[in-house]
Write an enzyme that holds these catalytic residues in place. Structure first.
Site, PDB file in Angstrom:
ATOM      1  N   SER A 162       0.861  -1.187   0.000  1.00 45.59           N
ATOM      2  CA  SER A 162       0.000   0.000   0.000  1.00 45.59           C
ATOM      3  C   SER A 162       0.891   1.228   0.000  1.00 45.59           C
ATOM      4  CB  SER A 162      -0.879   0.003   1.256  1.00 45.59           C
ATOM      5  OG  SER A 162      -1.475   1.262   1.474  1.00 45.59           O
ATOM      6  N   TYR A 177      -1.191  -1.239  10.547  1.00 45.88           N
ATOM      7  CA  TYR A 177      -1.398  -1.403   9.107  1.00 45.88           C
ATOM      8  C   TYR A 177      -0.202  -0.858   8.331  1.00 45.88           C
ATOM      9  CZ  TYR A 177      -3.746  -1.388   4.581  1.00 45.88           C
ATOM     10  OH  TYR A 177      -4.071  -1.610   3.262  1.00 45.88           O
TER      11      TYR A 177
END
Length: 272
Positions: A162, A177
């Protein structure tokens, strides 16, 4: 002079342009395939000719996905469980005898604020987002290598990271995350270095803000949607199909000389 023996990673003849992105005869595994980008990834690989083992916990969603294409096979799998991960790769090998492509897509988001995230919750996110991809990558790399799997030899492992593994997106994101997605990038480079000699390519795909089930609240809120648009060079969020080309590039012979790389598809977010 005798002709040198073929070795893993040696390109003996370039594929034709029409075959460059073809996955005919190959086997792919996609985790987190019950919705969002994972479901799209499974569909794209199947349309390119691969037999796809689509894995997730929500078997009802997987059954619907499998009904949409005859080459998609649903496999109930909780990637946080070691036994499930082993069963997933064993299933692919039992049915087709090979694993050519692994897409490590399954992920959980965790808490947004670090102050709200306990050490145990932090570890749980890393377990799904980082430990599970490592184990699945190992199981894939250790599987018997299909003879002549690709003109470049070997197989392709794609870790879905990401932009949050590259830059901060505070006040959105999350400590666990972001750490897990940054860890995936480091893992990608290290595994590429260790396994390149055997012809196994390992790359990372780093999407930006895409409209998925996970980001429904983000795009559903006018203020946060404007924030994404304002900070993205193309002034909009991404649509799932805009990752198709990047995925097929990394999965196919088109990227036969590409390993250890991070392919960022973010509308220019990280170029600011």
């Amino acid at each position: 002079m005798s002709r040198p023996a073929d070795v893993p990673g040696t390109v003996n003849a370039p594929p034709s342009t029409s075959d460059l992105f073809s996955l005919d005869g190959r086997t792919a595994i996609v985790t987190g395939a019950s919705a969002g980008l994972g479901a799209r990834f499974a569909t794209v690989l199947a349309q390119a000719g691969a037999t796809v083992f689509a894995a997730a916990r929500r078997i009802d969603r997987l059954a619907e996905l499998a009904d949409s294409h005859p080459r998609i096979h649903p496999v109930a799998c909780d990637v946080s469980r070691e036994a499930d991960r082993t069963r997933l790769t064993d299933t692919a090998l039992t049915v087709t005898g090979r694993i050519d492509v692994l897409v490590n897509n399954a992920a959980v988001s965790g808490e947004t604020r670090a102050a709200d995230e306990s050490p145990d919750a932090f570890a749980d996110v890393l377990g799904v987002n980082l430990t599970a991809p490592f184990h699945l990558a190992r199981l894939t790399a250790e599987a018997p290598l299909p003879t002549g799997a690709t003109p470049g030899g070997g197989r392709s492992i794609i870790n879905v990271s990401s932009i949050l593994g590259l830059v901060s997106a505070a006040p959105l994101g999350g400590a666990a995350y972001a750490a897990s997605k940054a860890g995936l990038i480091g893992l990608t480079r290290e595994l590429a270095g260790q396994w390149g000699h055997a012809g196994t390519r390992v790359n990372a795909l780093a999407p930006g803000w895409f409209r998925t089930e996970m980001t429904a609240d983000l795009f559903g809120d006018e203020r946060s949607a404007r924030w994404v648009e304002r900070n993205t060079l193309l002034r909009r969020g991404g649509h799932g199909h805009e990752l198709d080309g990047a995925l097929l590039f990394l999965a196919s012979d088109a990227s036969s000389y590409c390993t250890g790389q991070v392919l960022t598809v973010d509308g220019g977010w990280t170029a600011r």
